[in-house]
Design a protein around this motif. Structure first.
Motif, PDB file in Angstrom:
ATOM      1  N   SER A  16      31.771 -35.295 -28.570  1.00  4.44           N
ATOM      2  CA  SER A  16      31.411 -35.317 -29.980  1.00  4.44           C
ATOM      3  C   SER A  16      29.895 -35.427 -30.115  1.00  4.44           C
ATOM      4  CB  SER A  16      32.076 -36.517 -30.655  1.00  4.44           C
ATOM      5  OG  SER A  16      31.550 -36.704 -31.952  1.00  4.44           O
ATOM      6  N   ASP A  40      28.545 -23.008 -36.443  1.00  2.00           N
ATOM      7  CA  ASP A  40      27.685 -23.847 -37.270  1.00  2.00           C
ATOM      8  C   ASP A  40      26.782 -22.982 -38.148  1.00  2.00           C
ATOM      9  OD1 ASP A  40      28.675 -26.101 -35.974  1.00  2.00           O
ATOM     10  OD2 ASP A  40      26.973 -26.287 -34.610  1.00  2.00           O
ATOM     11  N   CYS A  45      31.783 -21.761 -43.037  1.00  2.00           N
ATOM     12  CA  CYS A  45      31.942 -22.949 -42.204  1.00  2.00           C
ATOM     13  C   CYS A  45      31.206 -24.137 -42.808  1.00  2.00           C
ATOM     14  CB  CYS A  45      31.442 -22.676 -40.795  1.00  2.00           C
ATOM     15  SG  CYS A  45      32.384 -21.380 -39.965  1.00  2.00           S
ATOM     16  N   ALA A  49      32.984 -27.622 -43.849  1.00  2.00           N
ATOM     17  CA  ALA A  49      32.541 -28.894 -43.285  1.00  2.00           C
ATOM     18  C   ALA A  49      32.056 -29.844 -44.380  1.00  2.00           C
ATOM     19  CB  ALA A  49      31.439 -28.654 -42.259  1.00  2.00           C
ATOM     20  N   GLY A  68      35.667 -32.005 -36.880  1.00  2.00           N
ATOM     21  CA  GLY A  68      35.493 -30.557 -36.882  1.00  2.00           C
ATOM     22  C   GLY A  68      35.356 -30.086 -35.450  1.00  2.00           C
ATOM     23  N   SER A  70      34.321 -26.629 -33.007  1.00  2.00           N
ATOM     24  CA  SER A  70      33.893 -25.242 -32.806  1.00  2.00           C
ATOM     25  C   SER A  70      33.371 -25.098 -31.383  1.00  2.00           C
ATOM     26  CB  SER A  70      32.827 -24.813 -33.819  1.00  2.00           C
ATOM     27  OG  SER A  70      31.541 -25.169 -33.383  1.00  2.00           O
ATOM     28  N   HIS A  77      25.538 -28.718 -33.056  1.00  2.00           N
ATOM     29  CA  HIS A  77      26.289 -29.581 -33.968  1.00  2.00           C
ATOM     30  C   HIS A  77      25.384 -30.645 -34.591  1.00  2.00           C
ATOM     31  CE1 HIS A  77      30.032 -27.721 -33.176  1.00  2.00           C
ATOM     32  NE2 HIS A  77      30.533 -28.537 -32.280  1.00  2.00           N
ATOM     33  N   ARG A  81      24.836 -30.980 -38.554  1.00  2.00           N
ATOM     34  CA  ARG A  81      25.172 -32.203 -39.301  1.00  2.00           C
ATOM     35  C   ARG A  81      23.969 -32.746 -40.052  1.00  2.00           C
ATOM     36  NH1 ARG A  81      28.144 -36.871 -36.432  1.00  2.00           N
ATOM     37  NH2 ARG A  81      28.120 -37.667 -38.545  1.00  2.00           N
ATOM     38  N   LEU A  90      31.572 -33.811 -35.173  1.00  2.00           N
ATOM     39  CA  LEU A  90      31.866 -32.447 -34.709  1.00  2.00           C
ATOM     40  C   LEU A  90      32.078 -32.451 -33.207  1.00  2.00           C
ATOM     41  CD1 LEU A  90      29.165 -30.572 -36.825  1.00  2.00           C
ATOM     42  CD2 LEU A  90      31.583 -30.969 -37.400  1.00  2.00           C
ATOM     43  N   SER A  92      32.628 -30.342 -29.592  1.00  2.00           N
ATOM     44  CA  SER A  92      32.205 -29.082 -28.973  1.00  2.00           C
ATOM     45  C   SER A  92      33.259 -28.627 -27.972  1.00  2.00           C
ATOM     46  CB  SER A  92      30.863 -29.288 -28.255  1.00  2.00           C
ATOM     47  OG  SER A  92      30.473 -28.092 -27.631  1.00  2.00           O
TER      48      SER A  92
END
Length: 94
Positions: A16, A40, A45, A49, A68, A70, A77, A81, A90, A92
């Motif tokens: 994360s 992102d 998207c 988000a 989330g 992706s 990310h 954010r 988020l 990965s």
């Protein structure tokens, strides 16, 4: 009328952008929502988000965590954010 829906998730363990590793085993017994998005900083998207971020309090009040997912990197990310002021972690899945 509200209906609880459960879908089986495959086992996963993903990093994360908050620095934690999130896994299915670690979430066992907890309610959680995974939303998947392609990339992102794309318009759709970003809207998705931001929507989950705006509703995060309601999810948490219901006892659910939200993530989330992706294929983008943790670095991407983090920038996403920060730029969009997202509150949802988020994950990965490069």
């Amino acid at each position: 009328m509200t209906q609880d829906t459960q879908f089986p998730a495959p086992d996963f363990s993903l990093p994360s952008d908050t620095g934690e590793t999130v896994s299915l085993a670690g979430l066992k017994g907890q309610a959680f929502v995974l939303f998947f998005y392609p990339r992102d900083n794309t318009p759709g998207c970003t809207t998705e988000a931001k929507g989950f971020s705006a509703d995060l309090g309601a999810f948490e009040a219901a006892g659910a965590r939200v993530f989330g997912v992706s294929k983008d990197s943790l670095e991407s990310h983090g920038k996403f954010r920060a730029k969009q002021e997202l509150t949802v972690p988020l994950l990965s899945d490069e």
